[in-house]
Each structure stands twice: as C-alpha cells, then as structure tokens.
Design a protein around this motif. Sequence first.
Motif, short mmCIF file in Angstrom:
data_model
loop_
_atom_site.label_atom_id
_atom_site.label_comp_id
_atom_site.label_asym_id
_atom_site.label_seq_id
_atom_site.Cartn_x
_atom_site.Cartn_y
_atom_site.Cartn_z
N ASP A 80 0.83 -1.19 0.00
CA ASP A 80 0.00 0.00 0.00
C ASP A 80 0.87 1.25 0.00
OD1 ASP A 80 0.91 -0.76 2.60
OD2 ASP A 80 -0.41 0.75 3.45
N LYS A 81 0.24 2.38 0.16
CA LYS A 81 0.96 3.64 0.31
C LYS A 81 0.98 4.02 1.79
CE LYS A 81 -0.06 5.59 -4.25
NZ LYS A 81 -0.58 6.77 -4.99
N PRO A 82 2.06 4.62 2.26
CA PRO A 82 2.10 4.98 3.69
C PRO A 82 1.10 6.07 4.02
CG PRO A 82 3.99 5.91 2.53
CD PRO A 82 3.29 5.00 1.55
N ALA A 108 16.45 9.51 10.70
CA ALA A 108 15.32 8.58 10.79
C ALA A 108 14.41 8.75 9.59
CB ALA A 108 14.53 8.82 12.08
N LEU A 109 13.96 7.63 9.07
CA LEU A 109 12.95 7.60 8.02
C LEU A 109 11.93 6.55 8.43
CD1 LEU A 109 11.73 8.38 5.36
CD2 LEU A 109 13.37 6.92 4.18
N LEU A 110 10.77 7.02 8.88
CA LEU A 110 9.75 6.15 9.43
C LEU A 110 8.44 6.30 8.66
CD1 LEU A 110 10.30 6.78 13.25
CD2 LEU A 110 11.36 5.02 11.81
N PHE A 111 7.64 5.24 8.68
CA PHE A 111 6.37 5.24 7.98
C PHE A 111 5.27 4.69 8.88
CE2 PHE A 111 9.77 4.51 4.89
CZ PHE A 111 9.51 5.49 3.95
N VAL A 112 4.11 5.31 8.79
CA VAL A 112 2.90 4.73 9.37
C VAL A 112 2.13 4.11 8.20
CG1 VAL A 112 0.74 5.15 10.59
CG2 VAL A 112 2.80 6.44 11.21
N PRO A 113 1.91 2.80 8.22
CA PRO A 113 1.27 2.14 7.08
C PRO A 113 -0.14 2.67 6.82
CG PRO A 113 2.32 0.53 8.49
CD PRO A 113 2.34 1.83 9.24
N GLY A 114 -0.58 2.50 5.58
CA GLY A 114 -1.91 2.92 5.21
C GLY A 114 -2.95 1.83 5.40
N MET A 115 -2.51 0.63 5.78
CA MET A 115 -3.45 -0.47 6.02
C MET A 115 -2.88 -1.36 7.12
SD MET A 115 -2.72 -2.80 2.62
CE MET A 115 -3.74 -4.15 3.20
N LYS A 116 -3.75 -2.19 7.69
CA LYS A 116 -3.31 -3.10 8.73
C LYS A 116 -2.33 -4.12 8.15
CE LYS A 116 -7.64 -3.01 11.37
NZ LYS A 116 -8.77 -3.84 11.85
N PRO A 117 -1.39 -4.59 8.97
CA PRO A 117 -0.52 -5.67 8.49
C PRO A 117 -1.32 -6.95 8.33
CG PRO A 117 -0.18 -5.28 10.83
CD PRO A 117 -1.09 -4.18 10.34
N PHE A 118 -0.77 -7.86 7.55
CA PHE A 118 -1.46 -9.13 7.32
C PHE A 118 -1.52 -9.96 8.59
CE2 PHE A 118 -0.06 -8.30 2.88
CZ PHE A 118 -1.32 -8.16 2.36
N GLN A 119 -0.49 -9.85 9.46
CA GLN A 119 -0.52 -10.62 10.69
C GLN A 119 -1.45 -9.97 11.69
OE1 GLN A 119 3.60 -10.36 11.86
NE2 GLN A 119 3.18 -8.70 13.29
N ALA A 120 -1.95 -10.77 12.61
CA ALA A 120 -2.88 -10.26 13.61
C ALA A 120 -2.17 -9.26 14.51
CB ALA A 120 -3.43 -11.41 14.46
N VAL A 121 -2.93 -8.26 14.95
CA VAL A 121 -2.36 -7.24 15.83
C VAL A 121 -1.80 -7.89 17.09
CG1 VAL A 121 -2.92 -5.25 17.27
CG2 VAL A 121 -3.84 -5.40 14.97
N GLU A 122 -2.46 -8.95 17.58
CA GLU A 122 -2.04 -9.57 18.81
C GLU A 122 -0.81 -10.45 18.63
OE1 GLU A 122 -6.20 -8.41 18.97
OE2 GLU A 122 -5.07 -9.69 17.59
N GLY A 123 -0.31 -10.60 17.41
CA GLY A 123 0.82 -11.49 17.18
C GLY A 123 2.12 -10.94 17.74
#
Length: 609
Positions: free
Chosen positions: A249-251, A267-282
């Motif tokens: 996706d796009k950040p 520093a070069l950081l990104f907040v993703p534009g979508m949830k990761p494929f793995q579960a949040v609780e992982g």
Amino acid sequence: MSETVERHEFGAEVGRLLDLVVHALYSDREIFLRELVANAADAMDRRRFEALTSAASALPADAKVRITPDKPARTLTVSDAGIGMSKEDLASNLGTIARSGTRAFSQTLAEAKPDEKPSLIGQFGVGFYSAFMVADRVTVTSRRAGTDEAWTWASEGQGSYTLEPATREEPGTTIVMHLKEDADEYLESYRLDHLVRKWADFITVPIAIVEDGKEESANQGTALWRKPKSEITPEQYEEFYRSVGMNFDKPWATLHWRAEGALEFSALLFVPGMKPFQAVEGERESKVRLHVRRMFITDDAKLLPSWLRFVQGVVDTEDLPLNVSREMLQTTPALAKIRRAVTGRVLSELTSRAKDAEGYQAFWENFGPVVKEGIYEDHERRAEIAPLLRFKSSAVEGWTGLADYVARMKDGQEAIYYLVADDADALARSPQLEGFRARGLEVLLLSDHVDAFWPEQLARFEEKPLRSVTQGALDLSKFAGDGEAAEPPAGIEGLVAKIKAALSEDVSDVRATDRLVDSAVVLAAGGSGPDLQMQRLLRRAGRAAGGGKPILEINPRHPLIRALAEGPEVAIAPAAGTLLDLARIQDGDTPRDPVAFAQVVAAALAAKA
C-alpha cells in the motif's frame, strides 16, 4: 618455517576475547560478514579521505568490496581497495585488542571540519575476530596505500599469529577465511547475497559477490534516509516503504528528519496505510531497523514502544558502536536517548495529524486498538496519548475524542461515562444505555480487546473522572428524562427483598433503579473493583474476577416487575432466577444453567400457545 616468517603471541587479553567473541558476544554467526564488510567499507572511506591530500591514495575507478566463495578450497575471501595496513598496522591492530585503526584515525579528525570527515564504519579490532566464528584459520594480506610493501597476517585463533612478506598488486586488504566444517552455507553465493542485503544494503561503498569470475552487485548503496528531503521524490519514499516493510500500500504518514546536537541520528519512518497481514495480537515488539553508519545492526532494538509497533522504517546513528551485540545495545545510554527522541517525534506527528478528523479516521480504524495499549503501558506518556483516542458514542455518528465529549457534557454532569462489551453492535442496543439516552447523557461505546484495561489507568481526562456505567450505583435523578415516568408500584420494596433472598447465592444485592426504560433488569458491579466486562475477561482467563458478586437492578416501572410486585403471593424463586439469567444474557454472558433456562422459556411459550 621460513626465516622470513615471524611468529608472535597475541596480547594477553586476545585469547580471552576470542573465546568471548566466538561464544558470547554475537547472537548470530552470520554477523561476521557484516563486521568484515564494515571494516572494508571503512578502509575505503579512509583511503578516499587521504586522497584529498595525497595522490598516492586515490581510489581506483572500480573500487569495491568483493566477496568470493571458493567451494573446492572451502575458503571465503573478502577483499577491498581501501587504505590497507603496513606490517606494524597488522601487528598492532590484529595482534592486540586495545588498538583500533579506525579509532586512532578518528582521533586525528577531531579538529577537521564536519564536511571533511568521511563516514567511518566499524572499529578494525573486535569485529575482525568474529571471523573465527566460522573459520578455523584466517589470513590477512594487506598493502598500505602509498607503499609497495605487502604483508600477510595469519592465525588459527589459538594464541599466536604469524607475519610474513607478501605481494599485492594494489593497495588494500584481502581476508581469506578457511571455513569450519559446519559453515558450508557461507560458500553459497545466494546466501552471501542475502546477508549483504540484510546487513549492508545501504552503505555507499559498492559490494559485489564474485563467482566463476563474474561479479554481481549485492547492495543498493543508497541510504535514502541520509539524503535531504528536497532530493527525494514521493515515488522514492513509497518504493523504500515497500521494501523495508514488505508492504503493497501507500504509507499514511512519512516521517523523515535528522536530529543534531548532543545526539545525532537520521530517521525515516512510515505509518502504514493499512493493517498488516498478521494479527495485531501477534508480534508485540517494534521492528524499526537500527543502523549504525548505514550498517544494519538489528530490528530488535525496541526503538519504539509496543503501542507504536505498527511504525516501520530505519533509524541510523553515529553515536553507537558498530561491533557490539544486540543484547549489549539494550543497555547503551545513547540508545535510550534515541528511543525517547524517536517516540516523541512519532507522538508529535500523530497529534498533529489528529486535527484532520477525516484523514485521522483511516489511521484510527487500522491502529486504534494498538494505540490504546499506550494508556495501559506507558505511564510517562499517558496524558499525551489520551487526546489521540477515538470512540464510537451513543450520541453522535462516527468517531469522537475525549475533548469533544467533555465539550458536549450536560450541566451538572461530573463524569465521562463509558460502556465496554465484546460486540460493538450489541453495545448500541444495551439496556445499560436506556436511562442515559432518556436523559440525553452521552456514553462512549468501547469494544476493542484492550478497552477493559486502560480506562482505570487513565482515570481522568481534563479533571473529569472516567466511569463505567456498569459500576456502582449511578444517580441520574438530577437529569430530566423524556416524558412523565409512571409511579413505581407500592409493593416494590417487598419484591426487592424477596428477590434478594432468593438470589443470595448469586448476587450481592438487589435494588430498584431509575436508569432503565424498556428493560426489566440489568446487572451492575460494585462501587469498587473491576467493572462487569473486566470480571468476565478474568473469569474466561481462569482468574479470580474480584469485585464480588454482581448487583441485580430492577426497573420498578416495567410491566413484568409491576406484575410481580402487585400480583398474588407466589413463590418468587423461579421468577427471580429467570430475571437474573435475562440480565446475564443482555450483558453478553450465559445463563447460570443454560438447559434449565431453555426449559423455562419453552414452558412459557407453551403456556401462551
């Protein structure tokens, strides 16, 4: 032994250090390649710097670090066209641990102007000895730039080394490792290519894997985070975002900055534009990559707290040693300062972007549950995180924040009311809300997995306490309700007493309430201890729920309760048990005895048929 071969004993501390390096200092054997490539890149930087004042040190046009596996000979060679070492350099830098060519060179640059200083990677000393993790013999042939003399250093890492004259056509250093029997993987070019891309992809010195006389480039060579933002296009940011996080996706946000002063890092950081494929609780740890002078060190430095683990990217610093393990890094004071600075910068970015309600909604729907964990875990930043929170509400559409809720509070309202349950849709229909809606009192609806934990930790917002509507006795009588309420039946007090006696094993109290409109009963928790949702979670986890037995509240104006209060004298126990089971079901719980409850319902339906 040839008369020209000199045998020397290592410095007293080298034997101990070799054992430490091989068995304790580094977590992964593959680190050896990072250390040797770092040293080679450093040597080429030094030669490039010396070339500013000495033509004899000029780098060849094709200068690069070359890594050559030789399966028949079972050797792995790392060679460079760097500054090289004289006989004395080999003895002092590789014969004693206390000396470091890079460290001594760095000291000579103390008075140099910032733009004249090369980017030095590594300290040729401790890191070099990591080669003995995979090799039982190592030879180093080196020629110092500006001289014609070359020497070979050789050792099996057993307490001594040899020095003898050698030949090398060009200045630089060649390290040949005779690999151990269990190190065959480092003879495979694809494995070496993977390691270079993992550990040294962004150092500016070219690195090549040589096989069958052919050279294949192994590193990208551009540390995007070290370039000025004005020189980077949006497409380049997106390409790097996809490579560093394996995203498609796009950040949602890109943070690129350089910190200068007592502590320096890029520093070069990104907040993703979508949830990761793995579960949040992982995976609950931050995986932001830590680099030292462009060289990848680890993605396990925990550069951000777990409640910001969705942030991806790179932090690169000059203020950490390259050749220490990730375990030792955790206790480095400079790393703690970097963590605070990076976390503060991300938090500031989120605070700024939260002002755009529409844009922030997309972020919150993806990562809101994770951010809420910060209230529970991060005492230091709790007050800064609270304004970032967003909720569904019984009074408004969409998402709302705590500050907006406080601005809408009714005159005389002293608390921020909230209700927690597993099901977001069921929350909006909960009987717990009836009295609040009738009086125009707003309730925040919380349905994320962490919502049962953090409100108690936050406790207050803008001096307003947070209060669960299921906890304690709530007096809503001072707020006018819709319509004219019917008078409660005369026998209500007697009915309450009978129900309390019948349910003494299951509830701590029974009382009439004015916070119900359409429902007959509702459960409440005591005034202290966890609310109902937290108690349910604790029971599911097999832990003591605390807070004692629930309280059953009855609506004296409901037709069913009125009929029980005004009707003929009958045994109240069966009806009382059914009322309790109804209250449990309304709160998302199960009846005390599902089979018995089903039979009661079936009998009631049959009587009506």
